[in-house]
Design a protein around this motif. Structure first.
Motif: not given
Length: 180
Positions: A81, A85-86, A152
């Motif tokens: 991830q 950033t969601p 997030q």
């Protein structure tokens, strides 16, 4: 002041080819430069390919799925991830996970604080804090049932989290790498 007269003619020291000035070239240096350029093109092509595949997040290689040994608990998430950033963590439950039209789900504290669980859908009926995490109770009116955690991450790092069904003993441990 009188003009100065030269006794010898001016001789041009730059060689000429076809009455034009010849520009010097170093063919060995040029070959080395072309080889360097090819390496740079290969490097950037490789970075582009890895980006498209998801090595730096949001792509085919970033997505993964894990299940408990008995199959009652299954996670779908991005193992890579990006900070800020969601992304979604989907937890799917087997038919035996539902008891009295509800599901009890334990998630470790690292999922909530380190990976930034912003929203849970559907909303839990109740939550109990303890044992290094939170136990949520969700309404479940039949199979299939699932819960989505919207994450997030706030900073880079490598984070391990655990989810389990306390009543059944089913458990899944997963690891997420967050890149800047």
């Amino acid at each position: 002041m009188a003009p100065v007269e030269f006794q010898s003619p001016v001789i041009d020291s730059v060689p000429k080819v076809n009455h034009e000035i010849a520009v010097g070239e170093d063919l060995e240096f040029q070959r080395k430069w072309w080889a360097f350029e090819r390496l740079v093109w290969v490097f950037f092509g490789l970075v582009l390919l890895l980006t498209l595949l998801g090595v730096f997040g949001r792509g085919w290689l970033a997505k993964t799925q894990k299940s408990s040994a008995d199959g009652e608990l299954s996670l779908k998430y991005d193992r890579i991830q990006r900070t800020g950033t969601p992304s979604d963590l989907t937890i799917e439950f087997g038919a035996d996970a539902i008891r009295n039209d509800e599901i009890n789900l334990y998630v470790s504290e690292s999922l909530i604080s380190k990976l930034g669980a912003l929203r849970i859908s559907p909303q839990p009926e109740k939550s109990i804090l303890g044992d290094g995490g939170v136990t949520y109770t969700f309404p479940a009116h039949g199979y299939p049932a699932s819960v989505v955690f919207s994450l997030q991450p706030s900073g880079p790092g490598s984070f391990t989290f655990r989810t389990s069904l306390p009543a059944r003993g089913s458990s899944v441990q997963a690891k997420v790498v967050v890149v800047p």
